[in-house]
Design a protein around this motif. Structure first.
Motif, mmCIF file in Angstrom:
data_model
loop_
_atom_site.group_PDB
_atom_site.id
_atom_site.type_symbol
_atom_site.label_atom_id
_atom_site.label_comp_id
_atom_site.label_asym_id
_atom_site.label_seq_id
_atom_site.Cartn_x
_atom_site.Cartn_y
_atom_site.Cartn_z
ATOM 1 N N GLY A 127 0.793 -1.218 0.000
ATOM 2 C CA GLY A 127 0.000 0.000 0.000
ATOM 3 C C GLY A 127 0.824 1.266 0.000
ATOM 4 N N ILE A 128 1.875 1.307 0.819
ATOM 5 C CA ILE A 128 2.613 2.562 0.921
ATOM 6 C C ILE A 128 3.457 2.828 -0.319
ATOM 7 C CG2 ILE A 128 2.576 2.611 3.434
ATOM 8 C CD1 ILE A 128 5.390 1.552 3.497
ATOM 9 N N VAL A 129 3.988 1.776 -0.952
ATOM 10 C CA VAL A 129 4.750 2.030 -2.175
ATOM 11 C C VAL A 129 3.804 2.371 -3.324
ATOM 12 C CG1 VAL A 129 4.903 -0.328 -3.113
ATOM 13 C CG2 VAL A 129 6.760 1.304 -3.506
ATOM 14 N N THR A 130 2.591 1.818 -3.309
ATOM 15 C CA THR A 130 1.598 2.198 -4.317
ATOM 16 C C THR A 130 1.216 3.662 -4.151
ATOM 17 O OG1 THR A 130 0.719 -0.053 -4.477
ATOM 18 C CG2 THR A 130 -0.729 1.738 -5.184
ATOM 19 N N LEU A 131 1.024 4.093 -2.914
ATOM 20 C CA LEU A 131 0.716 5.500 -2.654
ATOM 21 C C LEU A 131 1.827 6.388 -3.205
ATOM 22 C CD1 LEU A 131 -1.054 7.636 -1.109
ATOM 23 C CD2 LEU A 131 0.486 7.272 0.833
ATOM 24 N N ARG A 132 3.076 6.064 -2.893
ATOM 25 C CA ARG A 132 4.204 6.872 -3.366
ATOM 26 C C ARG A 132 4.219 6.951 -4.890
ATOM 27 N NH1 ARG A 132 9.942 5.821 -3.969
ATOM 28 N NH2 ARG A 132 9.275 3.942 -5.082
ATOM 29 N N ASN A 133 4.049 5.805 -5.553
ATOM 30 C CA ASN A 133 4.170 5.789 -7.005
ATOM 31 C C ASN A 133 3.009 6.489 -7.697
ATOM 32 O OD1 ASN A 133 6.638 4.497 -6.970
ATOM 33 N ND2 ASN A 133 5.750 2.444 -7.065
ATOM 34 N N LEU A 134 1.802 6.352 -7.166
ATOM 35 C CA LEU A 134 0.668 7.061 -7.762
ATOM 36 C C LEU A 134 0.833 8.573 -7.624
ATOM 37 C CD1 LEU A 134 -2.349 4.832 -6.635
ATOM 38 C CD2 LEU A 134 -1.494 5.114 -8.967
ATOM 39 N N ILE A 135 1.260 9.022 -6.449
ATOM 40 C CA ILE A 135 1.440 10.460 -6.233
ATOM 41 C C ILE A 135 2.589 10.998 -7.082
ATOM 42 C CG2 ILE A 135 2.177 12.178 -4.529
ATOM 43 C CD1 ILE A 135 0.576 10.615 -2.438
ATOM 44 N N LYS A 136 3.678 10.262 -7.129
ATOM 45 C CA LYS A 136 4.880 10.731 -7.809
ATOM 46 C C LYS A 136 4.749 10.700 -9.322
ATOM 47 C CE LYS A 136 9.885 9.863 -7.967
ATOM 48 N NZ LYS A 136 10.987 9.022 -7.423
ATOM 49 N N LEU A 137 4.059 9.691 -9.862
ATOM 50 C CA LEU A 137 4.059 9.488 -11.311
ATOM 51 C C LEU A 137 2.761 9.908 -11.981
ATOM 52 C CD1 LEU A 137 5.721 5.959 -11.333
ATOM 53 C CD2 LEU A 137 6.822 8.144 -11.800
ATOM 54 N N GLY A 138 1.712 10.063 -11.214
ATOM 55 C CA GLY A 138 0.416 10.347 -11.820
ATOM 56 C C GLY A 138 0.034 11.804 -11.756
ATOM 57 N N SER A 139 -1.131 12.090 -12.290
ATOM 58 C CA SER A 139 -1.689 13.452 -12.235
ATOM 59 C C SER A 139 -3.100 13.337 -11.684
ATOM 60 C CB SER A 139 -1.715 14.080 -13.633
ATOM 61 O OG SER A 139 -2.402 13.240 -14.553
ATOM 62 N N TYR A 140 -3.166 12.970 -10.405
ATOM 63 C CA TYR A 140 -4.439 12.669 -9.774
ATOM 64 C C TYR A 140 -4.830 13.776 -8.803
ATOM 65 C CZ TYR A 140 -2.855 8.173 -11.557
ATOM 66 O OH TYR A 140 -2.379 7.178 -12.365
ATOM 67 N N ASP A 141 -6.125 13.944 -8.610
ATOM 68 C CA ASP A 141 -6.610 14.985 -7.713
ATOM 69 C C ASP A 141 -6.476 14.585 -6.246
ATOM 70 O OD1 ASP A 141 -7.292 16.419 -9.952
ATOM 71 O OD2 ASP A 141 -9.396 15.817 -9.920
ATOM 72 N N ARG A 142 -6.660 13.298 -5.966
ATOM 73 C CA ARG A 142 -6.636 12.849 -4.574
ATOM 74 C C ARG A 142 -6.242 11.377 -4.542
ATOM 75 N NH1 ARG A 142 -12.001 12.578 -0.660
ATOM 76 N NH2 ARG A 142 -10.969 11.887 1.272
ATOM 77 N N VAL A 143 -5.249 11.067 -3.740
ATOM 78 C CA VAL A 143 -4.829 9.680 -3.526
ATOM 79 C C VAL A 143 -4.641 9.481 -2.032
ATOM 80 C CG1 VAL A 143 -3.172 7.862 -4.071
ATOM 81 C CG2 VAL A 143 -3.609 9.676 -5.744
ATOM 82 N N GLU A 144 -5.316 8.479 -1.466
ATOM 83 C CA GLU A 144 -5.238 8.230 -0.032
ATOM 84 C C GLU A 144 -5.186 6.730 0.252
ATOM 85 O OE1 GLU A 144 -8.319 9.986 2.285
ATOM 86 O OE2 GLU A 144 -7.885 12.043 1.636
ATOM 87 N N ILE A 145 -4.685 6.418 1.438
ATOM 88 C CA ILE A 145 -4.749 5.061 1.978
ATOM 89 C C ILE A 145 -5.672 5.064 3.185
ATOM 90 C CG2 ILE A 145 -3.483 3.256 3.236
ATOM 91 C CD1 ILE A 145 -1.030 3.858 1.673
ATOM 92 N N VAL A 146 -6.466 4.000 3.320
ATOM 93 C CA VAL A 146 -7.139 3.730 4.591
ATOM 94 C C VAL A 146 -6.558 2.435 5.153
ATOM 95 C CG1 VAL A 146 -9.279 4.982 4.184
ATOM 96 C CG2 VAL A 146 -9.062 2.653 3.331
#
Length: 481
Positions: free
Chosen positions: A19-38
């Motif tokens: 989960g945490i590496v997915t969060l990092r990669n989505l934020i770093k590589l994507g152009s998303y409005d909101r990315v969160e983990i629960v």
């Protein structure tokens, strides 16, 4: 290009390594409005987090003293090298605490930014009609009433919950009677051998967990400790031989004795009586029971649990179904899984998998545009695994190992990761030197870890001889089980 797969608001379920590496990669590589983990627990780390102050609702299978069998270089997320463990050169494998500290440090910036919500349990995820996203119902354990229910709609969901919630029990006749009496203990709930001093023990399996439990029991339990196995262990399941461990054939059935002890009848007609405890090392199966999807046959009419798409009786049911490249849900590519397969080096595999996903959802990597096309990966892999299982059974005269299955990458690990990286680099050439190279050289490098592990076990054994109870926890780096 499938127009569904361009989400802007993405929810990740689970704050373990995947989960945490997915969060990092989505934020770093994507152009998303909101990315969160629960995350339902009160800290990140998944099975590597085992703080005694954590809620008892979801205990980790790990416990203090655990040592992995994956070296630091294979536990490093891209751009974040794993620190050299402060341990003896005779034991170079990171401990439970060292691995947790690495994961906690990696996630710290996202905790500070509010990208990770702890104490938030996912109760239900339901696919909405016509590609309108996913309704996610959560229980907020931080709320004053300790369990406030909330619902949110997200464009996309990534499930990173891993494997280690649902233990797999063998269907041996008599097993249910043992479970009811508390005489059968799955590896998930094993917490050390001390309470079994002087007891007669039978261990089922010869993977990492079963081998570790047997090794821990021998200094304290009644001699010998029996280990029931179907076939020799994979060479990667490193364990020391011990004359106090007696290997026996598979169990035909269990019989509960009147004195609440157990008799095991083996397939070779051997009878073992007066067993005090049976330990089960048969593994786990993925079961995201909270996830409900539109029926592929009638998407506008009905909602069904995702796992209903596979037969409970099939060996291949030990998988998340209908995934393209083990990641993308074939019938709706706004649902993804990272960590859906077992691997020898899971940290690096989840890193490359989530990097691939980030570029899929920015439409930089192409994929089959129809469900049928996306299902082809699963179809071909199942056919290949079944073919190879048949060949192995013919060559050895034994049943193919249950670990040789769809959900375990096994010898395909480097090829699988190399294929993902190839597509990533075609889209983003600058990532070529960021991600590791997966090739034959890396395969040999990874396999060289196992002799090193064996040597470290020999060293630990010598250290144990000078300790009062002779107990050290040694298990695999793929899971703390």
């Amino acid at each position: 290009m499938d127009t569904l797969a361009h989400p802007k608001r993405i929810l990740i379920i689970g704050a373990g390594p995947s989960g945490i590496v997915t969060l990092r990669n989505l934020i770093k590589l994507g152009s998303y409005d909101r990315v969160e983990i629960v995350e339902r627990r009160d800290d990140v780390g998944g099975v590597w987090y085992n703080n005694a102050s954590d809620t008892p609702r979801w205990p980790s299978p790990a416990y203090p003293g655990l040592i992995g069998n994956v070296l630091p270089e294979f536990l490093s997320f891209s751009g974040s090298p794993f620190p050299e463990p402060p341990t003896t050169p005779h034991q170079p494998f990171p401990t439970l605490r060292e691995t947790y500290d690495y994961l906690r440090g990696f996630a710290e910036v996202y905790l500070e930014r509010g990208n990770i919500r702890l104490n938030t349990e996912v109760v239900r995820v339901e696919e909405l009609e016509a590609g309108k996203g996913w309704n996610v119902t959560t229980r907020d354990w931080r709320s004053p009433d300790r369990g406030e229910i909330r619902s949110e709609v997200w464009d996309a969901v990534v499930v990173c919950t891993g494997w280690y919630d649902d233990p797999l029990w063998p269907g041996t006749p008599g097993m249910e009677d043992l479970k009811k009496k508390g005489l059968a203990v799955h590896a998930k709930w094993y917490r050390g051998p001390q309470k079994y001093a002087g007891k007669r023990a039978l261990v089922i399996g010869n993977g990492n967990s079963a081998n570790d439990i047997a090794a821990h029991l021998v200094p304290l339990a009644k001699d010998p400790v029996y280990r029931s196995i179907r076939r020799p262990a994979f060479k990667h399941f490193v364990s020391l031989p011990d004359v106090r461990i007696k290997d026996v054939s598979p169990v035909k059935r269990f019989i509960l004795q009147e004195n609440d002890k157990v008799t095991a009848e083996l397939l070779d007609e051997t009878i073992i009586e007066d067993i005090d405890v049976v330990f089960i090392g048969s593994g786990y199966f993925p079961n995201p029971a909270f996830l409900h999807v539109r029926s592929p046959d009638a998407p506008s009419a009905s909602i069904t649990p995702l796992m209903s798409q596979v037969s409970a009786q099939s060996l291949q049911s030990r998988r998340v179904p209908s995934l393209h490249k083990h990641i993308l849900y074939a019938y709706n590519p706004t649902l993804a899984f990272v960590g859906s397969v077992m691997s020898f080096t899971p940290f690096t595999i989840t890193d490359v998998s989530s990097t691939w996903l980030a570029l899929i959802w920015t439409n930089e990597i192409a994929y089959p545009t129809t469900p049928e096309g996306r299902l082809q990966f699963e179809k071909e892999r199942i056919q290949d695994i079944e073919r190879r299982r048949e060949i192995e059974a013919q060559e050895t005269g034994l049943e193919a190992s249950s670990l040789f299955t769809y959900s375990a990458l096994g010898s395909d690990e480097e090829d699988y990761a190399a294929d993902l990286k190839r597509e990533i680099v075609e889209a983003r050439p600058e990532l070529k030197d960021v991600l590791p190279e997966w090739n034959e050289e890396r395969r040999k490098w990874r396999q060289a870890m196992y002799p090193v592990k064996y040597q470290s076990l020999e060293w630990l054994k010598k250290q144990r001889e000078g300790t009062p109870n002779g107990v050290h926890r040694v298990t695999d780096g793929n899971a703390a089980n």
